[in-house]
Design a protein around this motif. Structure first.
Motif, PDB file in Angstrom:
ATOM      1  N   GLY A 125      29.440  40.947  45.383  1.00 10.98           N
ATOM      2  CA  GLY A 125      30.722  39.975  45.457  1.00 10.98           C
ATOM      3  C   GLY A 125      30.808  39.535  44.009  1.00 10.98           C
ATOM      4  N   LEU A 126      29.795  39.678  43.194  1.00 14.80           N
ATOM      5  CA  LEU A 126      29.846  38.970  41.909  1.00 14.80           C
ATOM      6  C   LEU A 126      29.963  40.014  40.673  1.00 14.80           C
ATOM      7  CD1 LEU A 126      26.702  36.591  42.554  1.00 14.80           C
ATOM      8  CD2 LEU A 126      29.249  36.075  42.505  1.00 14.80           C
ATOM      9  N   LEU A 127      30.702  39.588  39.542  1.00 10.69           N
ATOM     10  CA  LEU A 127      30.322  40.218  38.381  1.00 10.69           C
ATOM     11  C   LEU A 127      29.236  39.961  37.452  1.00 10.69           C
ATOM     12  CD1 LEU A 127      34.172  40.588  37.407  1.00 10.69           C
ATOM     13  CD2 LEU A 127      32.869  42.261  38.344  1.00 10.69           C
ATOM     14  N   GLU A 128      28.180  40.936  37.110  1.00 15.32           N
ATOM     15  CA  GLU A 128      27.190  40.474  36.470  1.00 15.32           C
ATOM     16  C   GLU A 128      27.307  41.117  34.994  1.00 15.32           C
ATOM     17  OE1 GLU A 128      23.644  42.136  38.252  1.00 15.32           O
ATOM     18  OE2 GLU A 128      23.976  40.809  40.319  1.00 15.32           O
ATOM     19  N   HIS A 129      27.646  40.353  33.878  1.00 18.96           N
ATOM     20  CA  HIS A 129      27.928  40.896  32.558  1.00 18.96           C
ATOM     21  C   HIS A 129      26.900  41.633  32.062  1.00 18.96           C
ATOM     22  CE1 HIS A 129      26.088  36.897  31.836  1.00 18.96           C
ATOM     23  NE2 HIS A 129      25.949  37.512  30.718  1.00 18.96           N
ATOM     24  N   LEU A 130      27.163  42.756  31.477  1.00 20.24           N
ATOM     25  CA  LEU A 130      26.176  43.497  30.660  1.00 20.24           C
ATOM     26  C   LEU A 130      25.839  42.856  29.180  1.00 20.24           C
ATOM     27  CD1 LEU A 130      26.490  45.480  33.097  1.00 20.24           C
ATOM     28  CD2 LEU A 130      26.390  47.335  31.644  1.00 20.24           C
ATOM     29  N   SER A 131      24.831  42.970  28.720  1.00 19.17           N
ATOM     30  CA  SER A 131      24.653  42.558  27.323  1.00 19.17           C
ATOM     31  C   SER A 131      24.996  43.558  26.483  1.00 19.17           C
ATOM     32  CB  SER A 131      23.182  42.577  26.909  1.00 19.17           C
ATOM     33  OG  SER A 131      22.375  43.944  27.104  1.00 19.17           O
ATOM     34  N   ALA A 132      25.245  43.183  25.056  1.00 17.62           N
ATOM     35  CA  ALA A 132      25.630  44.448  24.016  1.00 17.62           C
ATOM     36  C   ALA A 132      24.909  45.645  24.091  1.00 17.62           C
ATOM     37  CB  ALA A 132      25.718  43.517  22.921  1.00 17.62           C
ATOM     38  N   ALA A 133      23.465  45.401  24.107  1.00 13.39           N
ATOM     39  CA  ALA A 133      22.528  46.607  24.088  1.00 13.39           C
ATOM     40  C   ALA A 133      22.963  47.646  25.343  1.00 13.39           C
ATOM     41  CB  ALA A 133      21.333  46.290  24.214  1.00 13.39           C
TER      42      ALA A 133
ATOM     43  N   SER B  77      21.698  62.326  27.204  1.00 13.94           N
ATOM     44  CA  SER B  77      21.416  62.543  25.766  1.00 13.94           C
ATOM     45  C   SER B  77      22.157  61.474  25.088  1.00 13.94           C
ATOM     46  CB  SER B  77      21.852  63.930  25.339  1.00 13.94           C
ATOM     47  OG  SER B  77      23.246  64.141  25.399  1.00 13.94           O
ATOM     48  N   PRO B  78      21.859  61.083  24.020  1.00 14.39           N
ATOM     49  CA  PRO B  78      22.584  60.206  23.230  1.00 14.39           C
ATOM     50  C   PRO B  78      23.894  60.780  22.627  1.00 14.39           C
ATOM     51  CG  PRO B  78      20.341  60.711  21.997  1.00 14.39           C
ATOM     52  CD  PRO B  78      20.423  61.552  23.260  1.00 14.39           C
ATOM     53  N   VAL B  79      24.861  59.784  22.581  1.00 13.45           N
ATOM     54  CA  VAL B  79      26.279  60.271  22.189  1.00 13.45           C
ATOM     55  C   VAL B  79      26.405  59.442  20.924  1.00 13.45           C
ATOM     56  CG1 VAL B  79      28.714  60.177  22.457  1.00 13.45           C
ATOM     57  CG2 VAL B  79      27.140  60.947  24.396  1.00 13.45           C
ATOM     58  N   ALA B  80      26.916  59.638  19.546  1.00 14.95           N
ATOM     59  CA  ALA B  80      27.077  58.849  18.625  1.00 14.95           C
ATOM     60  C   ALA B  80      28.207  57.841  19.007  1.00 14.95           C
ATOM     61  CB  ALA B  80      27.467  59.794  17.510  1.00 14.95           C
ATOM     62  N   PRO B  81      28.071  56.642  18.572  1.00 13.90           N
ATOM     63  CA  PRO B  81      28.810  55.710  18.611  1.00 13.90           C
ATOM     64  C   PRO B  81      30.465  55.875  17.809  1.00 13.90           C
ATOM     65  CG  PRO B  81      27.242  54.741  17.121  1.00 13.90           C
ATOM     66  CD  PRO B  81      26.917  56.136  17.670  1.00 13.90           C
ATOM     67  N   GLU B  82      31.575  55.452  18.268  1.00 14.64           N
ATOM     68  CA  GLU B  82      32.646  55.677  17.692  1.00 14.64           C
ATOM     69  C   GLU B  82      32.967  54.904  16.712  1.00 14.64           C
ATOM     70  OE1 GLU B  82      36.182  56.722  20.629  1.00 14.64           O
ATOM     71  OE2 GLU B  82      34.334  56.167  21.997  1.00 14.64           O
ATOM     72  N   TYR B  83      33.814  55.366  15.760  1.00 18.94           N
ATOM     73  CA  TYR B  83      34.001  54.627  14.672  1.00 18.94           C
ATOM     74  C   TYR B  83      35.150  53.360  14.800  1.00 18.94           C
ATOM     75  CZ  TYR B  83      36.503  53.730  10.006  1.00 18.94           C
ATOM     76  OH  TYR B  83      36.879  52.844   8.966  1.00 18.94           O
ATOM     77  N   ARG B  84      34.981  52.373  14.452  1.00 20.56           N
ATOM     78  CA  ARG B  84      35.867  50.998  14.706  1.00 20.56           C
ATOM     79  C   ARG B  84      35.592  50.594  15.903  1.00 20.56           C
ATOM     80  NH1 ARG B  84      41.011  49.769  11.420  1.00 20.56           N
ATOM     81  NH2 ARG B  84      41.559  49.415  13.268  1.00 20.56           N
ATOM     82  N   VAL B  85      34.841  50.893  16.629  1.00 23.73           N
ATOM     83  CA  VAL B  85      34.364  50.462  18.100  1.00 23.73           C
ATOM     84  C   VAL B  85      33.325  49.705  17.984  1.00 23.73           C
ATOM     85  CG1 VAL B  85      33.952  50.952  20.519  1.00 23.73           C
ATOM     86  CG2 VAL B  85      35.494  52.516  19.186  1.00 23.73           C
ATOM     87  N   SER B  86      33.163  48.404  18.663  1.00 24.43           N
ATOM     88  CA  SER B  86      32.183  47.345  18.775  1.00 24.43           C
ATOM     89  C   SER B  86      31.817  47.483  20.362  1.00 24.43           C
ATOM     90  CB  SER B  86      32.537  45.998  18.180  1.00 24.43           C
ATOM     91  OG  SER B  86      33.575  45.376  19.092  1.00 24.43           O
ATOM     92  N   TYR B  87      30.574  47.310  20.587  1.00 26.51           N
ATOM     93  CA  TYR B  87      29.961  47.349  21.847  1.00 26.51           C
ATOM     94  C   TYR B  87      29.592  45.906  21.915  1.00 26.51           C
ATOM     95  CZ  TYR B  87      30.600  52.261  21.161  1.00 26.51           C
ATOM     96  OH  TYR B  87      31.121  53.500  20.702  1.00 26.51           O
TER      97      TYR B  87
END
Length: 129
Positions: A89-97, A111-121
């Motif tokens: 019943g709770l939302l647990e926020h994920l860290s940036a990592a 497998s790793p996927v490249a981060p997208e341009y102009r997208v922040s995590y």
């Protein structure tokens, strides 16, 4: 629905693409909505309220198995991605990592996927009612 409204309020203005993943039986179901928020105005991008998404959001909150919700917000300056675990019943926020790992890992083979341009995590805001 107050919890979902708190998520939108914390995210602020922009177009929010939200994916909800819920384990049901032996499979994981994914429900997606797109909402544009501009001040107090909320528009469902596809033109009609996504009743099934909200029903399944309630299922995720009431379930004993961990679900997840990921949100990608589009603004002029670029996109922002954040995510939460839904547990007991709770939302647990994920860290940036953790958010980066979620978006930049292939769900099928890990497998790793490249981060997208102009997208922040980013770390998702803590949501409490």
């Amino acid at each position: 629905m107050a919890l979902f409204e708190a998520v939108l309020q914390a995210a602020g203005d922009g177009t929010h693409h939200i994916a909800l993943s819920i384990p049901l039986g032996d499979e994981v179901r994914v429900y997606v909505i797109a909402i544009r928020l501009d001040g107090e105005d909320i528009t469902h991008v596809d033109g009609h309220p996504p009743r099934k998404f909200f029903e399944m959001f309630q299922v995720a909150l009431s379930g004993l198995r961990t679900s997840g919700m990921a949100m990608r917000t589009t603004r002029d300056a670029g996109d922002v991605c954040m995510a939460w675990r839904i547990r007991l019943g709770l939302l647990e926020h994920l860290s940036a990592a953790e958010c980066f790992d979620l978006y930049c890992t292939d769900a099928n083979d890990g497998s790793p996927v490249a981060p997208e341009y102009r997208v922040s995590y980013e770390a998702a805001p803590e949501i409490r009612l």
